[in-house]
Design a protein around this motif. Structure first.
Motif, PDB file in Angstrom:
ATOM      1  N   SER A  78      42.792  44.807  27.885  1.00 47.35           N
ATOM      2  CA  SER A  78      42.035  44.603  27.458  1.00 47.35           C
ATOM      3  C   SER A  78      40.938  45.658  27.759  1.00 47.35           C
ATOM      4  CB  SER A  78      41.550  43.139  28.589  1.00 47.35           C
ATOM      5  OG  SER A  78      41.361  43.053  29.078  1.00 47.35           O
ATOM      6  N   ARG A  79      39.396  45.338  26.757  1.00 55.48           N
ATOM      7  CA  ARG A  79      38.288  45.932  27.260  1.00 55.48           C
ATOM      8  C   ARG A  79      37.729  46.163  27.973  1.00 55.48           C
ATOM      9  NH1 ARG A  79      34.701  47.686  22.321  1.00 55.48           N
ATOM     10  NH2 ARG A  79      36.347  47.139  21.294  1.00 55.48           N
ATOM     11  N   PRO A  80      37.588  44.938  29.290  1.00 51.05           N
ATOM     12  CA  PRO A  80      36.677  44.248  30.124  1.00 51.05           C
ATOM     13  C   PRO A  80      37.644  45.310  30.766  1.00 51.05           C
ATOM     14  CG  PRO A  80      36.359  42.527  28.989  1.00 51.05           C
ATOM     15  CD  PRO A  80      37.882  43.093  27.980  1.00 51.05           C
ATOM     16  N   HIS A  81      38.867  45.144  30.996  1.00 53.70           N
ATOM     17  CA  HIS A  81      39.850  45.963  31.756  1.00 53.70           C
ATOM     18  C   HIS A  81      39.672  47.234  32.473  1.00 53.70           C
ATOM     19  CE1 HIS A  81      42.301  46.154  35.023  1.00 53.70           C
ATOM     20  NE2 HIS A  81      42.953  47.077  35.335  1.00 53.70           N
ATOM     21  N   GLN A  82      39.961  47.659  30.958  1.00 47.03           N
ATOM     22  CA  GLN A  82      39.563  49.132  30.660  1.00 47.03           C
ATOM     23  C   GLN A  82      38.155  49.872  31.091  1.00 47.03           C
ATOM     24  OE1 GLN A  82      42.890  50.805  29.854  1.00 47.03           O
ATOM     25  NE2 GLN A  82      43.360  49.419  30.312  1.00 47.03           N
ATOM     26  N   GLY A  83      37.380  48.701  31.055  1.00 47.11           N
ATOM     27  CA  GLY A  83      35.735  48.963  31.423  1.00 47.11           C
ATOM     28  C   GLY A  83      35.957  49.872  32.968  1.00 47.11           C
ATOM     29  N   LEU A  84      36.376  49.028  33.095  1.00 47.89           N
ATOM     30  CA  LEU A  84      36.560  48.875  34.633  1.00 47.89           C
ATOM     31  C   LEU A  84      36.939  49.617  35.219  1.00 47.89           C
ATOM     32  CD1 LEU A  84      37.870  45.019  36.440  1.00 47.89           C
ATOM     33  CD2 LEU A  84      35.772  45.949  36.800  1.00 47.89           C
ATOM     34  N   ILE A  85      38.563  50.890  34.585  1.00 49.20           N
ATOM     35  CA  ILE A  85      39.373  51.709  35.443  1.00 49.20           C
ATOM     36  C   ILE A  85      38.600  52.788  34.704  1.00 49.20           C
ATOM     37  CG2 ILE A  85      41.174  53.120  34.522  1.00 49.20           C
ATOM     38  CD1 ILE A  85      42.858  50.837  33.455  1.00 49.20           C
ATOM     39  N   ALA A  86      37.516  52.935  33.477  1.00 49.48           N
ATOM     40  CA  ALA A  86      36.944  53.906  33.161  1.00 49.48           C
ATOM     41  C   ALA A  86      35.561  54.084  33.888  1.00 49.48           C
ATOM     42  CB  ALA A  86      36.072  53.760  31.658  1.00 49.48           C
ATOM     43  N   GLU A  87      35.109  53.273  34.543  1.00 49.98           N
ATOM     44  CA  GLU A  87      34.162  52.984  35.127  1.00 49.98           C
ATOM     45  C   GLU A  87      34.329  53.091  37.061  1.00 49.98           C
ATOM     46  OE1 GLU A  87      31.762  49.824  34.881  1.00 49.98           O
ATOM     47  OE2 GLU A  87      31.929  49.386  33.322  1.00 49.98           O
ATOM     48  N   CYS A  89      37.284  52.161  39.604  1.00 49.65           N
ATOM     49  CA  CYS A  89      37.625  50.677  40.853  1.00 49.65           C
ATOM     50  C   CYS A  89      38.807  50.613  41.478  1.00 49.65           C
ATOM     51  CB  CYS A  89      37.966  49.384  39.460  1.00 49.65           C
ATOM     52  SG  CYS A  89      39.457  49.522  38.653  1.00 49.65           S
ATOM     53  N   ALA A  90      39.185  49.826  42.623  1.00 43.85           N
ATOM     54  CA  ALA A  90      40.124  49.701  42.970  1.00 43.85           C
ATOM     55  C   ALA A  90      40.262  48.196  42.989  1.00 43.85           C
ATOM     56  CB  ALA A  90      39.882  50.464  44.329  1.00 43.85           C
ATOM     57  N   HIS A  91      41.668  48.018  43.101  1.00 43.11           N
ATOM     58  CA  HIS A  91      42.403  46.526  43.365  1.00 43.11           C
ATOM     59  C   HIS A  91      43.203  46.632  44.672  1.00 43.11           C
ATOM     60  CE1 HIS A  91      40.986  46.031  39.125  1.00 43.11           C
ATOM     61  NE2 HIS A  91      41.661  44.521  39.289  1.00 43.11           N
ATOM     62  N   LEU A  92      42.565  45.751  45.808  1.00 47.02           N
ATOM     63  CA  LEU A  92      43.127  46.059  47.101  1.00 47.02           C
ATOM     64  C   LEU A  92      43.668  44.897  47.050  1.00 47.02           C
ATOM     65  CD1 LEU A  92      40.752  48.346  48.249  1.00 47.02           C
ATOM     66  CD2 LEU A  92      42.846  49.284  47.723  1.00 47.02           C
ATOM     67  N   LEU A  93      45.157  44.462  47.427  1.00 52.04           N
ATOM     68  CA  LEU A  93      45.846  43.264  47.974  1.00 52.04           C
ATOM     69  C   LEU A  93      46.634  43.794  49.337  1.00 52.04           C
ATOM     70  CD1 LEU A  93      45.730  43.290  44.741  1.00 52.04           C
ATOM     71  CD2 LEU A  93      47.615  41.072  44.871  1.00 52.04           C
ATOM     72  N   GLY A  94      46.207  42.511  50.499  1.00 51.01           N
ATOM     73  CA  GLY A  94      46.797  42.287  51.254  1.00 51.01           C
ATOM     74  C   GLY A  94      46.428  42.264  52.789  1.00 51.01           C
ATOM     75  N   PRO A  95      47.189  42.562  53.571  1.00 47.32           N
ATOM     76  CA  PRO A  95      47.839  42.219  54.067  1.00 47.32           C
ATOM     77  C   PRO A  95      48.768  41.148  53.300  1.00 47.32           C
ATOM     78  CG  PRO A  95      46.728  41.936  56.580  1.00 47.32           C
ATOM     79  CD  PRO A  95      46.033  42.261  54.620  1.00 47.32           C
ATOM     80  N   VAL A  96      49.995  40.688  53.130  1.00 48.00           N
ATOM     81  CA  VAL A  96      50.767  39.492  52.945  1.00 48.00           C
ATOM     82  C   VAL A  96      51.486  38.864  53.847  1.00 48.00           C
ATOM     83  CG1 VAL A  96      52.136  39.037  50.930  1.00 48.00           C
ATOM     84  CG2 VAL A  96      50.647  40.604  50.512  1.00 48.00           C
ATOM     85  N   ARG A  97      51.152  37.504  53.661  1.00 46.97           N
ATOM     86  CA  ARG A  97      51.925  36.708  54.785  1.00 46.97           C
ATOM     87  C   ARG A  97      53.367  35.577  52.998  1.00 46.97           C
ATOM     88  NH1 ARG A  97      54.893  34.240  57.668  1.00 46.97           N
ATOM     89  NH2 ARG A  97      54.477  32.124  59.460  1.00 46.97           N
ATOM     90  N   LEU A 113      37.941  43.616  44.675  1.00 48.35           N
ATOM     91  CA  LEU A 113      38.133  44.529  43.771  1.00 48.35           C
ATOM     92  C   LEU A 113      36.452  45.575  44.165  1.00 48.35           C
ATOM     93  CD1 LEU A 113      38.371  45.293  40.887  1.00 48.35           C
ATOM     94  CD2 LEU A 113      37.120  43.301  39.715  1.00 48.35           C
ATOM     95  N   ILE A 114      36.846  46.544  44.689  1.00 52.55           N
ATOM     96  CA  ILE A 114      35.774  47.281  44.696  1.00 52.55           C
ATOM     97  C   ILE A 114      35.634  48.543  43.781  1.00 52.55           C
ATOM     98  CG2 ILE A 114      35.425  49.178  46.232  1.00 52.55           C
ATOM     99  CD1 ILE A 114      36.894  48.624  48.044  1.00 52.55           C
ATOM    100  N   ARG A 115      34.100  48.397  43.097  1.00 52.97           N
ATOM    101  CA  ARG A 115      33.641  49.233  42.016  1.00 52.97           C
ATOM    102  C   ARG A 115      32.149  50.462  42.142  1.00 52.97           C
ATOM    103  NH1 ARG A 115      32.022  45.318  37.638  1.00 52.97           N
ATOM    104  NH2 ARG A 115      31.838  46.678  35.966  1.00 52.97           N
ATOM    105  N   HIS A 116      33.420  51.101  41.434  1.00 60.07           N
ATOM    106  CA  HIS A 116      31.999  52.642  41.403  1.00 60.07           C
ATOM    107  C   HIS A 116      30.930  52.356  40.379  1.00 60.07           C
ATOM    108  CE1 HIS A 116      30.143  56.915  40.963  1.00 60.07           C
ATOM    109  NE2 HIS A 116      31.150  57.068  42.088  1.00 60.07           N
ATOM    110  N   GLY A 117      29.739  52.363  41.771  1.00 62.80           N
ATOM    111  CA  GLY A 117      28.268  51.950  41.183  1.00 62.80           C
ATOM    112  C   GLY A 117      27.200  53.455  41.248  1.00 62.80           C
TER     113      GLY A 117
END
Length: 169
Positions: A78-87, A89-97, A113-117
């Motif tokens: 999608s355009r919104p997600h591709q926009g995040l990538i272009a700007e 970003c990092a999706h960090l998950l964990g630790p997992v139980r 969700l960490i974004r560059h600005g």
């Protein structure tokens, strides 16, 4: 080389050990599956992200409900997600139980969700994530992922508590 085991106590201990190893392997496979989401979604690899889910799996994230691999892949494209990538970003998950019960499991984790600005990287969103998973012929797959922003509302905290206790939603 096969060893004959006639002592029932030894057989029981061996069976218990095998079961423990299987649960550990299952937990590790599930943790690795969940950990792969961030790098794959940040890479924009829609097909690989979608393959983390069962064919009929669902992903419910604060107002966006996706069902099936096609919907999940479409979100990544999608355009919104591709926009995040272009700007940036990092999706960090964990630790997992992880709680494994035979061929099904429940897992819980936080994600950021960490974004560059203009001022560097900023945490844009902190989220509670509850997963149900099922063993498939080719490994574990997500049946349902429910995610809620940790914005002070009780709904996110309920996900965390249920997941930590191994409860299905």
């Amino acid at each position: 080389m096969e060893i004959a085991v006639e002592d029932r106590a030894v057989q029981d201990r061996l069976a218990a050990l095998e079961a423990r190893v299987r649960r550990l392997e299952d937990s590790e496979e599930i943790a690795q599956l969940i950990a792969s989401y961030g790098p794959l979604v940040d890479d924009g690899d829609a097909e690989s992200v979608a393959q983390l889910w069962d064919r009929r799996g669902s992903y419910d994230v604060d107002g966006l409900s996706m069902t099936g691999r096609d919907d999940i892949a479409a979100m990544v494209r999608s355009r919104p997600h591709q926009g995040l990538i272009a700007e940036g970003c990092a999706h960090l998950l964990g630790p997992v139980r992880v709680h494994v019960d035979g061929d099904s499991a429940v897992a819980v984790c936080h994600s950021l969700l960490i974004r560059h600005g203009d001022h560097g990287f900023v945490v844009h969103r902190a989220t509670a994530n509850h997963f149900t998973l099922d063993r498939a012929a080719d490994g574990w797959r997500i049946g349902c992922r429910t995610s809620r922003a940790l914005d002070g509302q009780e709904r996110a905290h309920l996900l965390l508590g249920a997941g930590a206790r191994g409860e299905h939603l």
